[in-house]
Design an enzyme around this catalytic site. Structure first.
Site, short mmCIF file in Angstrom:
data_model
loop_
_atom_site.label_atom_id
_atom_site.label_comp_id
_atom_site.label_asym_id
_atom_site.label_seq_id
_atom_site.Cartn_x
_atom_site.Cartn_y
_atom_site.Cartn_z
N GLU A 153 36.91 45.29 36.39
CA GLU A 153 38.27 45.86 36.35
C GLU A 153 39.19 45.06 35.43
O GLU A 153 40.17 44.45 35.88
CB GLU A 153 38.85 45.95 37.76
CG GLU A 153 38.12 46.95 38.62
CD GLU A 153 38.66 47.03 40.05
OE1 GLU A 153 39.36 46.10 40.47
OE2 GLU A 153 38.37 48.02 40.73
N GLU A 312 32.79 52.31 42.49
CA GLU A 312 33.30 51.73 43.75
C GLU A 312 34.19 52.74 44.44
O GLU A 312 35.06 53.34 43.81
CB GLU A 312 34.19 50.50 43.49
CG GLU A 312 33.51 49.25 43.05
CD GLU A 312 34.54 48.11 42.90
OE1 GLU A 312 35.60 48.13 43.56
OE2 GLU A 312 34.27 47.21 42.10
C1 GAL Z 1 38.12 46.52 43.64
C2 GAL Z 1 37.31 45.33 43.15
C3 GAL Z 1 36.28 44.92 44.18
C4 GAL Z 1 36.92 44.81 45.54
C5 GAL Z 1 37.57 46.14 45.88
C6 GAL Z 1 38.18 46.18 47.25
O1 GAL Z 1 39.30 46.69 42.91
O2 GAL Z 1 36.66 45.65 41.96
O3 GAL Z 1 35.71 43.69 43.80
O4 GAL Z 1 37.88 43.81 45.53
O5 GAL Z 1 38.57 46.38 44.94
O6 GAL Z 1 38.81 47.42 47.49
#
Ligand code: GAL
Length: 673
Positions: A153, A312
């Site tokens: 990110e 994710e």
């Molecule tokens: C994302 C990040 C992950 C984790 C996740 C939690 O933004 O890439 O590593 O922190 O959020 O929601």
């Protein structure tokens, strides 16, 4: 040429961030057993592992990662392998404290979290290239390797650094972008408040100033910061391409999160082999599935319509909002499959096993603290099975109905200080226009203002404050050639340097809209007005009013009260073979629907009023077939008419005439050829 989908993955991607380094090796065996039980096909590994892979400068401990990758491979699970460059080790910062980023206020961040990086730092760049090279050499031909996951990110949590190294880098960037100090002075309008520069050495980043800093300088700094992060991505990507030919490279985006608007993803989309995105539900009282649909549509558009991947999302609650509700039964599957409907080639999560320690221990996971005797685990296993069944949709493309013009740079400009009203929020306008289109059951593509729009019968332009001359001409020729355009207020005002287009507002869009705006008059807090329309109907409006002077456009709705009483509120301009609508005030999504309905008629878009609200119907189409995804976000059974008979894939039954979708459920119909 690198591949554009995960190498060797023949199913939809299903899995999550896998951090085995947080657990004893005995747990790894249970992990892969459970992954198999859930139908996991790919996991993301090593994203934050730099300190464990290179415990001292130049000395590497790859053994544990070898064992992880071998174990996954032996169990048929593909690997999305991280370059850990978002989390440099403590030893790196001891040697290079100058690589910690500095805020606009001049405060240097400390080690002890993640993402504390000055992206201009030569030491950081060198160290990142070194660990990337070592990883590529060691794992570039590993049979488990499907995808490289560079960094994490970009832009979060720090998108810009204001240190002296960045100042020097910024000056070089300015020279490339503008060619001379005189050109910078001109672009930034430094005659105002006596800000003229005699040489590059006098120019700094837009650090803290006593009152508003030069807007064009701030805008250029956002461009510079974005370009600097991209340079670092490209450097790592090129190493990976060179040492591991064929393996696709990605970095996970956050396309739609308004808090993460620091990257111009139109440019980033061109640099990755596969667009991937992270998406989390924001609990702010709005309909989360609408925000999700928008994120997915935007991500697909950044990918140019090609398949992309949700890298994710969460199985249940996150841990970083003021309040983090658990997902309701069935909600996770609806979320996952909504992304798939809108073009994702799978659904991945943060993270596989819920951590016991560290900042994110209360973030939900695929294997929760509660273990496998839990609702989350049962839903994870069921989702894995559903995604297994849906493998045949891979490679098909989501079919759009309309487009929304979207530009991060315009947002950056609009977000600067001293605008006509603090109640006007460009992102809110985009969200409301999207919500209105969603409620008309239209699938939306997003497009850069200078992109070819000719494929879309309807294009909406919510609050596009910054419009280049080329973009203005593009929108005009779109309409002349038969398109239907809907533009909201405070659009087309400035050029790429935040300079007002010459003449009356909206300079870049006057011709296409057939009007000028003499002056605007934002409303007071809580104040509202009414506008009356063709059938005597009356709609509420707030935040903004204007004195519109039609110059070819016809008035369709008129201000019934307020500062602009009696003057045009919504206009329609026929130009060439098309039509351009202008909405000069803020209408909420419901009121906006009345205007969009009229614009849809101009555009020849069929009304889908018969579909129930919050029942999402999206089509993916391609060589393997035509698929209708139906997601029922309501608490009642929904009946959806089918244009053609087909087979419902998740239940394996024939579907004809009408499809019944139980409350909260998802159905996917392969329509008969
Ligand atoms: C994302 C990040 C992950 C984790 C996740 C939690 O933004 O890439 O590593 O922190 O959020 O929601």
């Amino acid at each position: 040429m690198p591949e554009t989908t995960p190498h060797g993955l023949r199913r939809l991607a299903f899995g999550g961030d896998y951090n085995p380094e947080q657990w004893p090796e005995s747990v790894w065996q249970e992990d892969v057993r459970l992954m198999r039980e859930a139908g996991v096909t790919m996991v993301s590994v090593g994203i934050f592992s730099w300190a464990l892979l290179e415990p001292e400068p130049g000395s590497y401990t790859f053994g544990w990662l070898d064992r992880v990758l071998d174990l996954l491979h032996a169990n048929g699970i593909r690997v999305d392998l991280g370059t850990p460059t978002v989390a440099p080790p403590a030893w790196f910062y001891r040697a290079h404290p100058e690589a910690l980023p500095v805020t606009r206020e001049g405060v240097r961040y400390a080690f002890g979290s993640r993402g504390a990086i000055c992206h201009s730092s030569p030491a950081y760049r060198e160290a990142a290239a070194r660990i990337t090279t070592e990883l590529a050499r060691r794992y570039g031909t590993h049979p488990a390797l499907a995808l490289w996951h560079v960094h994490n990110e970009y832009g979060v949590p720090v998108s810009a650094c204001y240190c002296d190294t960045c100042a020097a880098h910024f000056r070089r960037w300015l020279d490339t972008a503008h060619g001379s100090v005189e050109a910078v002075n001109d672009a930034w309008g430094t005659a105002f408040w006596g800000q003229r520069y005699a040489s590059y050495e006098e120019i700094d980043p837009p650090r803290l100033t006593p009152t508003v800093g030069n807007p064009a300088q701030q805008l250029d700094y956002r461009r510079f910061a974005d370009a600097t992060l991209r340079e670092n991505f490209v450097r790592e990507r090129d190493i990976l391409h060179r040492l591991a030919p064929g393996i696709p490279v990605t970095t996970n985006f956050m396309t739609a999160l308004s808090q993460c608007d620091s990257l111009d993803y139109w440019s980033w989309g061109r640099e990755v082999d596969l667009v991937t995105n992270d998406h989390y539900l924001i609990t702010d009282g709005r309909r989360t599935h609408v925000n999700l649909a928008m994120a997915a549509d935007l991500t697909r558009s950044v990918a140019g319509g090609a398949p992309w991947l949700l890298l994710e999302h969460s199985t249940s609650g996150v841990s970083w909002q003021p309040r983090n509700p658990a997902k309701r039964p069935g909600e996770m599957a609806r979320n996952s499959l909504a992304h798939v409907a809108r073009g994702s080639e799978g659904a991945m999560f943060f993270q596989w096993r819920q951590s016991r320690r560290g900042a994110e221990k209360f973030h939900s996971s695929m294997v929760p603290h509660a273990g496998t005797d839990s609702r989350i685990w049962r839903e994870v296993v069921a989702l894995g099975a559903d995604l297994g069944t849906l493998a045949e949709v891979r490679g098909t493309r989501t079919v759009p109905d309309a487009a929304m013009v979207w530009d991060w740079q315009s947002w950056w400009a609009q977000g600067l200080e001293w605008r006509p009203s603090e109640d006007h929020d460009a992102r809110e306008r985009a969200d409301s226009f999207y919500e209105s289109l969603y409620d008309r059951h239209l699938t939306v593509d997003f497009a850069h203002p200078e992109a070819d729009l000719s494929a879309y019968p309807l294009v909406v332009v919510p609050a596009l404050y910054l419009v280049t001359e080329a973009a203005g001409l593009n929108l005009r020729s779109y309409v002349e050639n038969g398109g239907t355009l809907v533009v909201s207020y405070f659009s087309g005002i400035v050029d790429e340097h935040d300079a007002v287009h010459p003449g009356a507002y909206p300079g870049a869009l006057r011709d296409v809209l057939g009007l000028t705006v003499e002056e605007w008059s934002p409303l007071g807090a809580g104040e509202s007005v009414r506008i009356t329309g063709p059938a005597g109907d009356s709609l509420p409006a707030d935040v903004w009013t204007e004195f519109v002077v039609p110059r070819g456009a016809e008035t369709v709705w008129t201000y019934a009260d307020g500062p602009a009483v009696g003057r045009p509120a919504v206009t329609r301009h026929r130009l060439g073979r098309g039509t351009a609508w202008y909405v000069s005030t803020r209408l909420d999504a419901t009121a906006l629907d009345t205007v969009l309905r009229a614009a849809c008629e101009d555009a020849g878009i069929d009304s889908r009023d018969t579909l129930p609200r919050d029942v999402e119907v999206v089509r993916r189409s391609g060589e393997s077939g035509d698929y209708l995804f139906v997601l029922n976000h309501t608490a009642d059974e929904a009946k959806v008419p089918l244009d053609a008979p087909g087979t419902e894939l998740l239940g394996g039954e024939r579907a004809d005439g009408q499809l019944a979708v139980p409350a909260g459920a998802v159905r996917v119909v392969r329509l008969d050829a």
